[in-house]
Design a protein around this motif. Structure first.
Motif, PDB file in Angstrom:
ATOM      1  N   ASN A 152       0.862  -1.173   0.000  1.00  0.00           N
ATOM      2  CA  ASN A 152       0.000   0.000   0.000  1.00  0.00           C
ATOM      3  C   ASN A 152       0.898   1.221   0.000  1.00  0.00           C
ATOM      4  OD1 ASN A 152      -2.359  -1.499   0.156  1.00  0.00           O
ATOM      5  ND2 ASN A 152      -2.501  -1.354   2.370  1.00  0.00           N
ATOM      6  N   SER A 153       0.529   2.232  -0.770  1.00  0.00           N
ATOM      7  CA  SER A 153       1.287   3.472  -0.739  1.00  0.00           C
ATOM      8  C   SER A 153       0.549   4.480   0.139  1.00  0.00           C
ATOM      9  CB  SER A 153       1.505   4.012  -2.159  1.00  0.00           C
ATOM     10  OG  SER A 153       0.278   4.281  -2.780  1.00  0.00           O
ATOM     11  N   PRO A 154       1.252   5.447   0.699  1.00  0.00           N
ATOM     12  CA  PRO A 154       0.624   6.410   1.607  1.00  0.00           C
ATOM     13  C   PRO A 154      -0.514   7.218   0.973  1.00  0.00           C
ATOM     14  CG  PRO A 154       3.020   6.590   1.710  1.00  0.00           C
ATOM     15  CD  PRO A 154       2.697   5.665   0.583  1.00  0.00           C
ATOM     16  N   ASP A 155      -0.523   7.328  -0.344  1.00  0.00           N
ATOM     17  CA  ASP A 155      -1.550   8.118  -1.020  1.00  0.00           C
ATOM     18  C   ASP A 155      -2.820   7.325  -1.332  1.00  0.00           C
ATOM     19  OD1 ASP A 155      -0.697   6.515  -3.108  1.00  0.00           O
ATOM     20  OD2 ASP A 155       0.098   8.153  -4.323  1.00  0.00           O
ATOM     21  N   GLY A 156      -2.956   6.103  -0.773  1.00  0.00           N
ATOM     22  CA  GLY A 156      -4.170   5.317  -0.954  1.00  0.00           C
ATOM     23  C   GLY A 156      -4.157   4.400  -2.155  1.00  0.00           C
TER      24      GLY A 156
END
Length: 102
Positions: free
Chosen positions: A48-52
């Motif tokens: 998962n990336s921090p930007d969703g």
């Protein structure tokens, strides 16, 4: 045998609880990707990336990499993929499995 490696980023409803609105529990995108990658015998990672979004890298025989990218573009049952970005990158010689990164 020639290998290829692709970096990808998936946009849409692809993470548990990180959509606004609605919040969709149980998307399981990373587990779905790892399961398919293992079935196809390709290596790499997904996280998962921090930007969703969900991002990762896939390495293997070109036809198997493309097969997995088609699956990723569709996603698991509760996902809604809006866009799949992908780019070719250099292969990694020492990789032996497909992992979920935290």
């Amino acid at each position: 045998m020639a290998l290829t490696r692709v970096r990808f980023k998936v946009h849409g409803t692809v993470q548990d609880g990180l959509t606004s609105p609605p919040i969709v529990p149980g998307v399981s995108f990373r587990a779905f990707t790892q399961k398919r990658a293992t079935e196809y015998g390709v290596t790499g990672w997904v996280q998962n990336s921090p930007d969703g979004r969900v991002e990762g890298e896939i390495q293997g025989e070109p036809d198997l990499v493309q097969k997995l990218l088609k699956d990723v573009d569709k996603g698991p049952r509760h996902a809604h993929v809006v866009k799949l970005e992908k780019s070719d990158i250099d292969i990694q010689e020492d990789e032996t499995s497909f992992e979920i990164r935290r």
